[in-house]
Design a protein around this motif. Structure first.
Motif, PDB file in Angstrom:
ATOM      1  N   GLY A  59      56.817 -44.930 -37.501  1.00 17.66           N
ATOM      2  CA  GLY A  59      57.082 -44.492 -38.874  1.00 17.66           C
ATOM      3  C   GLY A  59      55.933 -44.660 -39.844  1.00 17.66           C
ATOM      4  O   GLY A  59      56.126 -44.555 -41.057  1.00 17.66           O
ATOM      5  N   PHE A  60      54.714 -44.891 -39.323  1.00 20.51           N
ATOM      6  CA  PHE A  60      53.556 -44.954 -40.228  1.00 20.51           C
ATOM      7  C   PHE A  60      53.141 -43.547 -40.637  1.00 20.51           C
ATOM      8  O   PHE A  60      53.396 -42.571 -39.913  1.00 20.51           O
ATOM      9  N   GLU A  61      52.450 -43.467 -41.779  1.00 18.06           N
ATOM     10  CA  GLU A  61      52.028 -42.156 -42.269  1.00 18.06           C
ATOM     11  C   GLU A  61      50.849 -41.598 -41.473  1.00 18.06           C
ATOM     12  O   GLU A  61      50.698 -40.388 -41.346  1.00 18.06           O
ATOM     13  N   THR A  62      50.003 -42.468 -40.949  1.00 19.24           N
ATOM     14  CA  THR A  62      48.834 -42.022 -40.189  1.00 19.24           C
ATOM     15  C   THR A  62      48.818 -42.717 -38.826  1.00 19.24           C
ATOM     16  O   THR A  62      49.650 -43.584 -38.553  1.00 19.24           O
ATOM     17  N   THR A  63      47.814 -42.347 -38.023  1.00 21.26           N
ATOM     18  CA  THR A  63      47.689 -42.982 -36.702  1.00 21.26           C
ATOM     19  C   THR A  63      46.867 -44.278 -36.781  1.00 21.26           C
ATOM     20  O   THR A  63      46.696 -44.953 -35.761  1.00 21.26           O
ATOM     21  N   LEU A 121      39.505 -40.548 -26.342  1.00 18.62           N
ATOM     22  CA  LEU A 121      38.800 -41.036 -27.526  1.00 18.62           C
ATOM     23  C   LEU A 121      38.557 -39.868 -28.466  1.00 18.62           C
ATOM     24  O   LEU A 121      38.258 -38.755 -28.004  1.00 18.62           O
ATOM     25  N   GLU A 122      38.649 -40.095 -29.757  1.00 21.88           N
ATOM     26  CA  GLU A 122      38.371 -39.050 -30.733  1.00 21.88           C
ATOM     27  C   GLU A 122      36.907 -39.103 -31.167  1.00 21.88           C
ATOM     28  O   GLU A 122      36.390 -40.188 -31.454  1.00 21.88           O
ATOM     29  N   GLY A 123      36.282 -37.913 -31.258  1.00 17.23           N
ATOM     30  CA  GLY A 123      34.926 -37.854 -31.808  1.00 17.23           C
ATOM     31  C   GLY A 123      33.919 -37.289 -30.839  1.00 17.23           C
ATOM     32  O   GLY A 123      34.215 -37.107 -29.648  1.00 17.23           O
ATOM     33  N   GLY A 124      32.717 -37.015 -31.363  1.00 19.55           N
ATOM     34  CA  GLY A 124      31.651 -36.408 -30.563  1.00 19.55           C
ATOM     35  C   GLY A 124      30.471 -37.346 -30.433  1.00 19.55           C
ATOM     36  O   GLY A 124      30.608 -38.467 -29.916  1.00 19.55           O
ATOM     37  N   LEU A 147      40.303 -31.386 -35.455  1.00 22.36           N
ATOM     38  CA  LEU A 147      41.028 -32.282 -36.349  1.00 22.36           C
ATOM     39  C   LEU A 147      41.323 -33.566 -35.578  1.00 22.36           C
ATOM     40  O   LEU A 147      42.158 -33.576 -34.665  1.00 22.36           O
ATOM     41  N   THR A 148      40.609 -34.612 -35.918  1.00 22.70           N
ATOM     42  CA  THR A 148      40.789 -35.895 -35.240  1.00 22.70           C
ATOM     43  C   THR A 148      41.530 -36.818 -36.219  1.00 22.70           C
ATOM     44  O   THR A 148      40.932 -37.297 -37.188  1.00 22.70           O
ATOM     45  N   PRO A 149      42.843 -37.036 -35.995  1.00 21.58           N
ATOM     46  CA  PRO A 149      43.658 -37.704 -37.025  1.00 21.58           C
ATOM     47  C   PRO A 149      43.198 -39.117 -37.405  1.00 21.58           C
ATOM     48  O   PRO A 149      43.507 -39.577 -38.496  1.00 21.58           O
ATOM     49  N   LEU A 188      41.214 -29.955 -28.059  1.00 20.14           N
ATOM     50  CA  LEU A 188      40.689 -29.282 -29.264  1.00 20.14           C
ATOM     51  C   LEU A 188      41.860 -29.125 -30.217  1.00 20.14           C
ATOM     52  O   LEU A 188      42.830 -28.430 -29.905  1.00 20.14           O
ATOM     53  N   GLU A 189      41.785 -29.798 -31.364  1.00 14.26           N
ATOM     54  CA  GLU A 189      42.937 -29.792 -32.277  1.00 14.26           C
ATOM     55  C   GLU A 189      42.635 -28.996 -33.537  1.00 14.26           C
ATOM     56  O   GLU A 189      41.640 -29.231 -34.225  1.00 14.26           O
ATOM     57  N   LYS A 190      43.542 -28.075 -33.837  1.00 11.95           N
ATOM     58  CA  LYS A 190      43.575 -27.326 -35.096  1.00 11.95           C
ATOM     59  C   LYS A 190      42.210 -26.752 -35.489  1.00 11.95           C
ATOM     60  O   LYS A 190      41.634 -27.138 -36.517  1.00 11.95           O
TER      61      LYS A 190
END
Ligand code: KIV
Length: 271
Positions: A59-63, A121-124, A147-149, A188-190
């Motif tokens: 229930g958190f707003e972000t990750t 992992l998120e990012g480049g 889009l990396t949340p 690949l997101e959004k």
């Protein structure tokens, strides 16, 4: 016979064969044993224990708030259910970005304590040292671009990424870099469908999209979104296969009525 039908267990190698043969990869999130059992038995290729658990389970707003211990709890439950699918686990925010040794020890904890098969992992370019260090321990890595949340506070909004040339060029370079370093697949997101298709064409590893159109090598969705458990989230890319929110609410209301009216339990439902 198609690759996905001929295997008892999906591995990273199976996914690359699927890409070679043009077979689309189906991936969904799960965070607990019961849901993962259904998803696995339905024949999904990859189960992602996403840090979206932070939103849909906690229930958190972000990750950002979810911890490594939380992710390990969810992942171990999913692994106990997954008999055929490949299980990939998100490294949560703050466990891999700044320090590749910390990234390695986070990834090792996930592999040792859950029995999962890979980490995401998120990012480049900014996390490439962490990616290399994790790979050097023999742990498969899935990348995540667009889009990396976990970077939501940098972006400021969840709108489509890489619409401008400069960001699109950077994303393509990052995708190539992650592939060169040894990532076995990318999310690949959004991002625009055309760009996602170009990235998928340029890579030999599978590119799995969410909000990235149909020219990629597979699709991923958050299971709570596609089952309609989560009502508030309705981006354009989401296809809802059910309205479980209403179904569950209706069943709970029927139960409440039955208890209050003493219809439940009836004579046959007692000892
Ligand atoms: O955490 C997650 O569920 C994800 C998917 C949206 C790809 O990273």
């Amino acid at each position: 016979m198609s690759v996905h039908k001929s295997v008892k267990r999906v591995t990273t190698h199976v996914l690359s064969e699927m890409k070679l043969k043009g077979e689309k990869i189906a991936m969904l999130t799960s965070y607990d044993y019961s849901m993962a059992s259904i998803v696995d038995q339905a024949g999904i290729d990859v189960i992602l224990v996403g840090d979206s658990a932070s939103n849909v389970m906690a229930g958190f707003e972000t990750t950002l708030p979810i911890t490594l211990d939380n992710m390990i709890y969810h992942a171990a439950s999913v692994v106990r259910a997954a008999k055929r699918s490949l299980v990939v686990v998100d490294l949560p925010f703050g466990t891999y970005q700044g320090n590749s040794m910390e990234a390695l020890s986070s990834a090792i904890r996930i592999m040792k304590e859950t029995g999962a098969h890979a980490v995401k992992l998120e990012g480049g370019r900014e996390i490439v040292e962490s990616v290399e260090r994790i790979l050097s321990a023999g742990i498969p890595v899935m990348g995540h671009l667009g889009l990396t949340p976990q970077s939501i506070h940098k972006f400021g909004t969840y709108v489509v990424r890489a619409k401008e040339d400069e960001e699109a060029r950077r994303l393509k370079e990052d995708a190539k870099l992650l592939e060169e370093k040894g990532a076995f697949a990318l999310v690949l997101e959004k991002i625009p469908a055309k760009l996602a298709g170009e990235v998928a064409d340029e890579l030999t590893v599978p590119a799995i999209g969410i909000g990235a159109g149909n020219k990629v090598d597979g699709q991923v969705l958050v299971i709570h979104d596609m089952l309609g458990i989560n009502q508030e989230f309705s981006p354009r890319f989401l296809r809802r296969y059910h309205n479980l929110y209403q179904e569950i609410k209706g069943s709970v209301q029927a139960y409440i009525n039955d208890v209050r009216s003493m219809d439940f339990p009836n004579d046959k439902e007692q000892y």
